[in-house]
Design a protein around this motif. Structure first.
Motif, PDB file in Angstrom:
ATOM      1  N   VAL A 220     134.097  94.823 -39.512  1.00 63.57           N
ATOM      2  CA  VAL A 220     132.773  94.198 -39.559  1.00 63.57           C
ATOM      3  C   VAL A 220     132.365  93.808 -38.138  1.00 63.57           C
ATOM      4  CG1 VAL A 220     131.402  92.309 -40.498  1.00 63.57           C
ATOM      5  CG2 VAL A 220     133.256  93.290 -41.864  1.00 63.57           C
ATOM      6  N   PRO A 221     131.177  94.234 -37.689  1.00 66.96           N
ATOM      7  CA  PRO A 221     130.715  93.869 -36.340  1.00 66.96           C
ATOM      8  C   PRO A 221     129.945  92.544 -36.348  1.00 66.96           C
ATOM      9  CG  PRO A 221     129.184  95.408 -37.308  1.00 66.96           C
ATOM     10  CD  PRO A 221     130.246  95.161 -38.354  1.00 66.96           C
ATOM     11  N   PHE A 222     129.957  91.864 -35.201  1.00 67.70           N
ATOM     12  CA  PHE A 222     129.131  90.678 -35.044  1.00 67.70           C
ATOM     13  C   PHE A 222     128.826  90.477 -33.565  1.00 67.70           C
ATOM     14  CE2 PHE A 222     133.443  89.134 -34.519  1.00 67.70           C
ATOM     15  CZ  PHE A 222     133.348  88.161 -33.529  1.00 67.70           C
ATOM     16  N   ARG A 223     127.724  89.794 -33.302  1.00 68.59           N
ATOM     17  CA  ARG A 223     127.351  89.500 -31.915  1.00 68.59           C
ATOM     18  C   ARG A 223     128.004  88.206 -31.458  1.00 68.59           C
ATOM     19  NH1 ARG A 223     123.759  92.387 -29.087  1.00 68.59           N
ATOM     20  NH2 ARG A 223     122.258  93.738 -30.152  1.00 68.59           N
ATOM     21  N   GLU A 224     128.635  88.266 -30.290  1.00 68.14           N
ATOM     22  CA  GLU A 224     129.249  87.083 -29.716  1.00 68.14           C
ATOM     23  C   GLU A 224     128.147  86.095 -29.322  1.00 68.14           C
ATOM     24  OE1 GLU A 224     132.784  86.156 -26.530  1.00 68.14           O
ATOM     25  OE2 GLU A 224     131.343  87.729 -26.083  1.00 68.14           O
ATOM     26  N   PRO A 225     128.211  84.840 -29.766  1.00 71.27           N
ATOM     27  CA  PRO A 225     127.144  83.877 -29.473  1.00 71.27           C
ATOM     28  C   PRO A 225     126.920  83.646 -27.989  1.00 71.27           C
ATOM     29  CG  PRO A 225     128.588  83.059 -31.212  1.00 71.27           C
ATOM     30  CD  PRO A 225     129.250  84.279 -30.645  1.00 71.27           C
ATOM     31  N   ARG A 226     127.987  83.723 -27.177  1.00 75.28           N
ATOM     32  CA  ARG A 226     127.872  83.358 -25.767  1.00 75.28           C
ATOM     33  C   ARG A 226     127.028  84.346 -24.976  1.00 75.28           C
ATOM     34  NH1 ARG A 226     133.266  83.037 -22.298  1.00 75.28           N
ATOM     35  NH2 ARG A 226     133.216  85.242 -22.859  1.00 75.28           N
ATOM     36  N   ASP A 227     127.290  85.629 -25.114  1.00 80.55           N
ATOM     37  CA  ASP A 227     126.561  86.605 -24.291  1.00 80.55           C
ATOM     38  C   ASP A 227     125.939  87.746 -25.089  1.00 80.55           C
ATOM     39  OD1 ASP A 227     128.705  88.187 -24.959  1.00 80.55           O
ATOM     40  OD2 ASP A 227     129.630  88.147 -22.982  1.00 80.55           O
ATOM     41  N   GLY A 228     126.051  87.698 -26.401  1.00 84.21           N
ATOM     42  CA  GLY A 228     125.370  88.673 -27.231  1.00 84.21           C
ATOM     43  C   GLY A 228     126.018  90.035 -27.331  1.00 84.21           C
ATOM     44  N   ARG A 229     127.203  90.232 -26.756  1.00 84.24           N
ATOM     45  CA  ARG A 229     127.846  91.550 -26.865  1.00 84.24           C
ATOM     46  C   ARG A 229     128.409  91.740 -28.267  1.00 84.24           C
ATOM     47  NH1 ARG A 229     133.975  91.675 -24.342  1.00 84.24           N
ATOM     48  NH2 ARG A 229     134.638  89.626 -25.074  1.00 84.24           N
ATOM     49  N   TRP A 230     128.566  92.989 -28.658  1.00 82.41           N
ATOM     50  CA  TRP A 230     129.116  93.297 -29.966  1.00 82.41           C
ATOM     51  C   TRP A 230     130.638  93.225 -29.932  1.00 82.41           C
ATOM     52  CZ3 TRP A 230     126.488  93.126 -34.228  1.00 82.41           C
ATOM     53  CH2 TRP A 230     125.120  93.424 -34.221  1.00 82.41           C
TER      54      TRP A 230
END
Length: 266
Positions: A220-230
């Motif tokens: 499952v993918p998600f965006r890292e809150p800190r810098d938005g990378r996957w």
């Protein structure tokens, strides 16, 4: 593996300004990426075979990386090993990975609950690289340590990453992946495309015996809150004791819930 191009290093090839892209630096990093988990020494022939770079270029790059402390040359063996400079970069990344620190206890709890291995990874070129893997004591699946790489085409983690890219970026990545896969490209790409198509409804990607004959997995993918990378969470277990229904009905819902807890899941 072929020598790196600008499109290999960013989620969007359109964001690359080739006038600013330093090809020599990218090629030097290709040499460092040539090392695989468990390997300690590589020679110039290995570098040439794995990067596609000319021997003369490899010689210059290896010498430069040795001077800078990223490689160490063994005179007796005539081969190179990774040196302390690479280790310091890895520590810098992990020290600043807030999401990884947050994820670890949740990954550990999930691994114990489902009796499998839970991993967190990100893209590196045309591969997915494992940042962390936590196994339950009863997990019999093949172990992949931090720093291990898997192809985007065969791994659930890679397929999940591809699924959340724009149509243009995904098409460019598929083209590069097919070239790298050679004769096996058609079958591998077809399986990956089916998994990505199912992502629209499933919100996760599966790999059932595609990477290894006795390994099933879901990611499952998600965006890292800190810098938005996957980033991508995955869970893997032995196909002999954890069938497709276990992953679809039990593991996937729990992994999706964890992804939502850690960041912005698709």
């Amino acid at each position: 593996m072929s020598a790196s191009t600008p499109s290999d290093f960013d989620d969007s090839a359109d964001s690359i300004d080739e006038r600013k892209f330093v090809v020599a630096l990218a090629r030097g990093l290709d040499l460092l990426r040539a090392f695989r988990p468990g390997e300690t020494m590589l020679g110039n022939r290995d570098f040439v075979a794995r990067t596609g770079l000319p021997k003369a270029t490899v010689n210059r790059l290896a010498y430069t990386l040795t001077v800078l402390g990223y490689l160490r040359f063994d005179e007796g063996l005539g081969k190179y090993a990774l040196d302390a400079g690479v280790l310091s970069l890895g520590y810098a990344l992990l020290a600043g990975a807030d999401t990884l620190e947050l994820a670890r206890p949740h990954m550990r709890a999930l691994a114990l609950e489902v009796g499998a291995a839970v991993s967190l990874g990100c893209r590196d070129g045309l591969d997915m690289i494992y940042l962390e893997t936590i196994r339950s004591e009863t997990a019999l699946t093949l172990g992949l340590a931090s720093g291990s790489r898997l192809s985007m085409l065969t791994s659930s983690m890679g397929r999940a990453y591809l699924a959340v890219q724009t149509v243009e970026v995904r098409a460019a990545l598929f083209a590069d992946l097919k070239r790298a896969a050679g004769d096996a490209a058609a079958a591998l790409a077809s399986a990956a495309e089916r998994a990505i198509e199912a992502f629209g409804e499933e919100r996760c990607c599966y790999s059932f015996r595609d990477w290894h004959e006795d390994v099933n997995a879901v990611a499952v993918p998600f965006r890292e809150p800190r810098d938005g990378r996957w980033l991508v969470l995955s869970c893997s277990g032995p196909a002999s004791s954890m069938g497709e229904d276990v992953f679809r009905e039990r593991v996937a819902p729990k992994l999706k819930a964890l992804a939502r807890r850690l960041g912005q899941a698709e």
